[in-house]
Design an enzyme around this catalytic site. Structure first.
Site, PDB file in Angstrom:
ATOM      1  N   TYR A 312       0.833  -1.206   0.000  1.00  0.00           N
ATOM      2  CA  TYR A 312       0.000   0.000   0.000  1.00  0.00           C
ATOM      3  C   TYR A 312       0.869   1.258   0.000  1.00  0.00           C
ATOM      4  CZ  TYR A 312      -4.346  -2.525   1.196  1.00  0.00           C
ATOM      5  OH  TYR A 312      -5.447  -3.321   1.198  1.00  0.00           O
ATOM      6  N   PHE A 315       2.260   2.186  -3.334  1.00  0.00           N
ATOM      7  CA  PHE A 315       1.231   2.741  -4.209  1.00  0.00           C
ATOM      8  C   PHE A 315       0.959   4.201  -3.868  1.00  0.00           C
ATOM      9  CE2 PHE A 315      -0.763  -1.712  -4.371  1.00  0.00           C
ATOM     10  CZ  PHE A 315       0.175  -2.104  -5.294  1.00  0.00           C
ATOM     11  N   LYS A 321      -0.812  10.527  -9.525  1.00  0.00           N
ATOM     12  CA  LYS A 321      -2.079   9.808  -9.612  1.00  0.00           C
ATOM     13  C   LYS A 321      -3.132  10.460  -8.715  1.00  0.00           C
ATOM     14  CE  LYS A 321      -2.777   5.874  -7.428  1.00  0.00           C
ATOM     15  NZ  LYS A 321      -2.631   4.438  -7.069  1.00  0.00           N
ATOM     16  N   TYR A 322      -2.758  10.785  -7.487  1.00  0.00           N
ATOM     17  CA  TYR A 322      -3.755  11.324  -6.564  1.00  0.00           C
ATOM     18  C   TYR A 322      -4.169  12.744  -6.954  1.00  0.00           C
ATOM     19  CZ  TYR A 322      -3.010   7.102  -4.019  1.00  0.00           C
ATOM     20  OH  TYR A 322      -2.948   5.780  -3.703  1.00  0.00           O
ATOM     21  N   GLU A 375     -13.623  -0.962   2.686  1.00  0.00           N
ATOM     22  CA  GLU A 375     -12.383  -1.740   2.575  1.00  0.00           C
ATOM     23  C   GLU A 375     -12.655  -3.168   3.050  1.00  0.00           C
ATOM     24  OE1 GLU A 375      -9.229  -1.157   1.326  1.00  0.00           O
ATOM     25  OE2 GLU A 375      -9.026  -3.279   1.855  1.00  0.00           O
ATOM     26  N   ASP A 402     -16.743  -6.359   1.618  1.00  0.00           N
ATOM     27  CA  ASP A 402     -16.359  -6.590   0.223  1.00  0.00           C
ATOM     28  C   ASP A 402     -17.353  -5.806  -0.624  1.00  0.00           C
ATOM     29  OD1 ASP A 402     -16.274  -7.656  -2.453  1.00  0.00           O
ATOM     30  OD2 ASP A 402     -15.247  -9.427  -1.677  1.00  0.00           O
ATOM     31  N   MET A 403     -16.857  -4.887  -1.414  1.00  0.00           N
ATOM     32  CA  MET A 403     -17.756  -3.974  -2.138  1.00  0.00           C
ATOM     33  C   MET A 403     -18.794  -4.720  -2.965  1.00  0.00           C
ATOM     34  SD  MET A 403     -15.326  -2.511  -5.220  1.00  0.00           S
ATOM     35  CE  MET A 403     -13.735  -2.546  -4.416  1.00  0.00           C
ATOM     36  N   GLU A 418      -9.854   2.805  -7.377  1.00  0.00           N
ATOM     37  CA  GLU A 418      -8.598   2.664  -8.119  1.00  0.00           C
ATOM     38  C   GLU A 418      -8.240   1.199  -8.062  1.00  0.00           C
ATOM     39  OE1 GLU A 418      -5.775   1.599  -9.319  1.00  0.00           O
ATOM     40  OE2 GLU A 418      -4.417   2.533  -7.870  1.00  0.00           O
ATOM     41  N   GLU A 427      -6.705  -6.368 -13.183  1.00  0.00           N
ATOM     42  CA  GLU A 427      -6.881  -6.687 -11.763  1.00  0.00           C
ATOM     43  C   GLU A 427      -8.365  -6.693 -11.398  1.00  0.00           C
ATOM     44  OE1 GLU A 427      -4.135  -4.486  -9.335  1.00  0.00           O
ATOM     45  OE2 GLU A 427      -2.409  -5.252 -10.440  1.00  0.00           O
TER      46      GLU A 427
END
Lengths: 637, 637
Positions: A312, A315, A321-322, A375, A402-403, A418, A427
């Site tokens: 993490y 990343f 990116k952010y 999350e 879990d979404m 993301e 992914e």
């Protein structure tokens, strides 16, 4: 989700050696050569095996009997007489093979015996490398390759083997290519590129591209290729610099090859050392990737595995990116405001950087938000809850779920995620976002809105031999995340397909069939080449004109979150200049996994109609369908 | 030493089926089809899976939903409703894929689901085979190949899979070739050749050659291709017979495909059965080889192993070879007589057939001989000594010795040996005869005087998949003795090199180097093809004009002692029509073994100069040097 490197490695010191091409080497000269090496600041020396004028020193000597060629060498004919300083010595074997020699059975046999005994001696000494000149005669190449396989490779367990190839010879690439093909891409067979005063015709980029995919170990810079500057020091011309500087990034061994009258060699050493020192600072991306160039990694399996804290952290190092996520969210909030918006960040991670983006965007846009941070990784929840309590407060609600199965308390306006891999959808962003789409209002927005993988054929001896090293079918039917460097991308990358979110419910199909894809891309080859596989990238529309891209021509500046992806082929595909190659890619879905299948088809293998203009292109051997049925690789759901 | 087969296998009965192409199949028609099959003398029937007019019976039906395509089939739409008679049933799947279907993601998905459920049903029934039509559209081939790999092969564990290819379509071979290449030469993917009224342009031989190397399982003969003879019975034209008869030798399944108005099908069955019955009697060689066609055997290792009695017996069955030996010896005796001659037969075997030849030749020539029969196999000595005592008497002396180390009591005039392998020198005749040459008078004669291997590129799915079956590198770097049948020899065989005996002593080199060889042969391809390796033969001069040959164009009539030899390649090499291919072969010698190394190089991989006329030929991927350093295979000394 980002996919790059996790540690860095230091750069090695430059390795600069020299050789005296015009000065006859005498028996035992090695000591003097080593002294000069130390005096002039070099780190290694190239020395011929035999002294000038001894039988066989300049190639096969027909007058030497086969029996003598089987006998030990005589100390009195050797330049390097013992193993002292072998580790800083490269042995040079003279040219031996031409069309006449390979046709004459007696001469061929003598060449074989002579080559064998010279290599055997250098192997016994344990020199750091043996250099062998590429025959200038194409007809001698198969015998040359065979001698490398039969004699050099088995007799050189500790030494490198450098095939010396003249860069100025327009046909040299084809001959070199035949050598390494006949040698089955043996990792021992490496390239020494010999750079003289004359450079190949055409732009420097083209010349570099030709050789970038090859296993380059060393370059030779002939002193005749140097100019003299106003202060009397040797320097390379702008054209030579343009050629050499990009090669130095690979940190090759460099040989100053003195082919003129005697001059101070130290000045050349200093100039080459200066070239190494004065390389432009690496880009943010190259700095980030240091030590990871051409290193194959398996793509993440974010759904099957919970990521570790360190992963993490890497990343979240990427500011670019952010910044783009923040800007995309800001624009979306402006478009949807001014009334307060419900924003859900799915896959928030332990530190919730996307939550931070949303909160900053909300402040900029002056549109209030209620944020859910979702999350599934229980370990990430520890930090996430702490951050919510200590930093974010009531504006953010942390959810452990879990979404794909989360029952949200209210619908949202904006869904931020993301979940992208190096190839965009690899992914399982499509599957995850389909699963969570039920929380989105009918007019809600997904950030990202869409993403498109791109790819192009690539030639890279390095990548392919790495993937081959496992000696399994599966290893050559698996894509790898890799910071590609020693490779030639053979044509401009082309879009493969696009995933758009949210998916109109009407088009959703059972068993995830609407996320299956089939793509046919077609590429025209700039040069004769070997295709070792495909290099993959992606472009992503976060919101309207706010993009992320890893495609080289449109790469988001300094964004480090994704390396490219490499899809190997089982057997390299030979293509000629101007040939067109069709590449087929399937994205297949099953009940437990998603996978790719791919095949590279030289066009004439299809109907003439497709391949008839401008000229009928050659039919190569179409590669089989890799990973058919997901037999070698899949991404777990 | 001879190298062929050791047993024989019986011929299978012909398999003749039928199908009704113009008659709509109704649900449950299978029973009636089976009754007609039995009535008309057929052994199997081809039936469509679905009844005419049901959704999907003629291909993908866009109106059927994906959900329905995942649901079970309805009994009311099925022609074959249960597993009865499945073993004599071939299921026909309709054409589904064209360029438009593969481009449309929804249609492609439906085609995939429909194909999958039809195949799944037939696999459940356990039909003997499933036939699938080759798409006529080249753009649909990759998706077609993928469906075979993804759906058909895993779902048909017990059924064959036949790809139906129209012979009359000039481009069909290329499309078929792409299918099996994409499918990685999967052994399940077999060919059904559909023969209609129109035959391809060009000579029949050429047409046959095109398909001979393919994995042909079945042919379809359309009734529209038949003529009616004076008695009113269906017969094939001469042109059709010329095409079909050579195919029947392979004993394929034959389908009478009724594509006209109703007629008595029994007459067609009778005619096809007649064609099977009336095949020309097999040649002596084919009779001998029955059951051994395309069966790979490792070459003998006569120096390392002692042969068994049965092996000798098979070798000695060949009357042609011994007649030639007798004639060669007779001529030599006439030339050297009339004084008595000392003849040594080295490698006499348990029954000494070459000794018999010498004795008969002596009688014919009226030149007296003293014969030494030398044999190293202790077991063979038992019979050999018995024969000497009981048949030959004092004229023959039996010696137990390895010829290479034998100290002969006197020098000989004529040295007779038969140590030849399928590739001439591959059973080490050169090494053995060098070793025994010391017994020969300076003006003495070796029978044979010389031998020359020949070879040519060959396309044979059968041979290559057999060699690949072991899934090892070594198995594809080993030559095999094999009676080649299902193969296309792609160019005229060419001589490789020649060994001559006795060897002038001055040219003998230490460590057997004078028996090393390097050969470059070049072939022009008659047609676009896949090269699966090389087919090897030899010619041998026994004495002056008395020859032995296994080269097809000059094959010694009815000589059965040697099958050809097959050198595989690791990966098939694709070549286009008119392309030139260079093949490199090395014969290498070491202290304990002798071996070959080989490589197939499409010519443009060499310099342009060699490949520039008549047109620049395509560069394929040169095959690596097989068996480099003898790593996979060698013949022990």
């Amino acid at each position: 989700m980002a996919d790059t490197a996790s540690t860095t490695a230091p750069n090695a010191a430059p390795s600069i050696g020299y050789e005296l091409l015009r000065q006859p080497a005498q028996a035992g000269d090695h000591d003097a050569l080593i002294q000069a090496m130390e005096r002039d600041g070099f780190t290694f020396v190239v020395a011929p095996v035999q002294a000038e004028g001894t039988p066989g020193a300049a190639g096969v000597d027909a007058s030497v009997s086969a029996a003598d060629l089987r006998a030990p060498l005589d100390r009195a004919e050797l330049v390097v007489q013992g193993p002292d300083f072998a580790a800083v010595t490269v042995a040079a074997v003279p040219p031996m093979l031409d069309a006449a020699t390979v046709k004459d059975e007696v001469l061929r046999n003598k060449a074989s015996l002579h080559f064998r005994r010279l290599v055997h001696w250098t192997g016994h000494l344990g020199v750091s490398a043996v250099q062998v000149p590429l025959p200038s005669d194409a007809a001698a190449i198969p015998e040359f390759a065979r001698q490398l396989l039969a004699h050099a490779i088995p007799l050189l367990p500790y030494s490198a083997l450098w095939v010396r190839v003249p860069l100025g010879d327009a046909d040299a690439w084809s001959r070199w290519n035949l050598v390494r093909t006949l040698a089955g891409h043996h990792v021992k067979v490496q390239l020494l590129l010999d750079i003289g005063a004359d450079l190949p015709d055409g732009p420097t980029d083209r010349t570099l591209a030709r050789w970038r995919g090859e296993p380059l170990a060393a370059i030779s810079l002939r002193t005749s290729a140097f100019l003299t500057n106003k202060k009397g020091y040797p320097v390379l011309s702008k054209a030579h610099q343009a050629l050499v500087r990009p090669i130095l990034v690979r940190n090759p061994h460099v040989i100053v090859s003195h082919d003129g009258t005697q001059r101070e060699l130290a000045a050349y050493q200093q100039y080459v050392a200066f070239l190494f020192r004065s390389q432009p600072a690496p880009s943010v991306i190259d700095q980030f990737a240091a030590g990871y160039h051409d290193y194959l990694q398996s793509p993440l399996q974010p759904l099957m595995d919970n990521l570790e804290a360190q992963t993490y952290e890497i990343f979240e190092r990427d500011p670019v990116k952010y910044a783009q996520y923040q800007e995309a969210t800001r624009k979306c909030l402006v478009d949807r405001g001014p009334q307060p918006q419900v924003v859900m960040v799915v896959g928030a991670g332990p530190r919730g950087p996307l939550v931070d983006c949303v909160l900053r965007a909300s402040a900029e846009a002056e549109v209030a938000v209620k944020v859910y941070a979702v999350e599934k990784n229980a370990n990430a929840l520890v930090s996430l809850r702490h951050k919510q309590r200590s930093v974010w407060g009531d504006q953010v609600e942390v959810v452990f779920a879990d979404m794909r199965t989360w029952q949200a308390p209210e619908p949202c306006d904006i869904l931020v995620s993301e979940l992208l891999g190096s190839f965009g959808d690899n992914e399982l962003s499509p599957e995850c976002l389909d699963g969570v789409q039920h929380v989105l209002k009918p007019d809600g927005v997904s950030i990202p809105q869409s993403y498109t993988p791109f790819w192009a054929p690539v030639s890279s001896s390095k990548l392919w031999t790495e993937a081959s090293a496992a000696k399994t079918v599966a290893a050559l039917e698996t894509p790898y995340v890799v910071m590609i460097r020693d490779a030639t991308v053979l044509a401009d990358p082309q879009p493969v397909w696009t995933f758009t979110h949210p998916v109109p419910v009407a088009t959703m199909q059972p068993e995830n069939a609407h996320n299956e894809r089939y793509s046919v891309t077609e590429f025209t080859m700039r040069d004769e080449a070997l295709v070792h596989g495909m290099a993959g990238y992606f472009e992503c529309v976060l919101y309207k004109d706010v993009l992320l891209s890893t495609v080289p021509a449109t790469h988001s500046t300094d964004m480090t979150s994704w390396f490219p992806i490499y899809f190997p082929v089982r057997f390299p595909v030979a293509v000629s200049k101007g040939a067109r190659v069709q590449v087929h890619l399937w994205r297949a879905t099953g009940s437990h996994k998603v996978w790719y299948e791919w095949s590279v088809v030289p066009l004439a293998a299809l109907a003439d109609g497709l391949a008839s203009e401008p000229a009928r292109v050659p039919a190569g051997y179409a590669s089989l369908i890799h990973n058919a049925g997901g037999r070698s690789y899949g991404i777990g759901l």
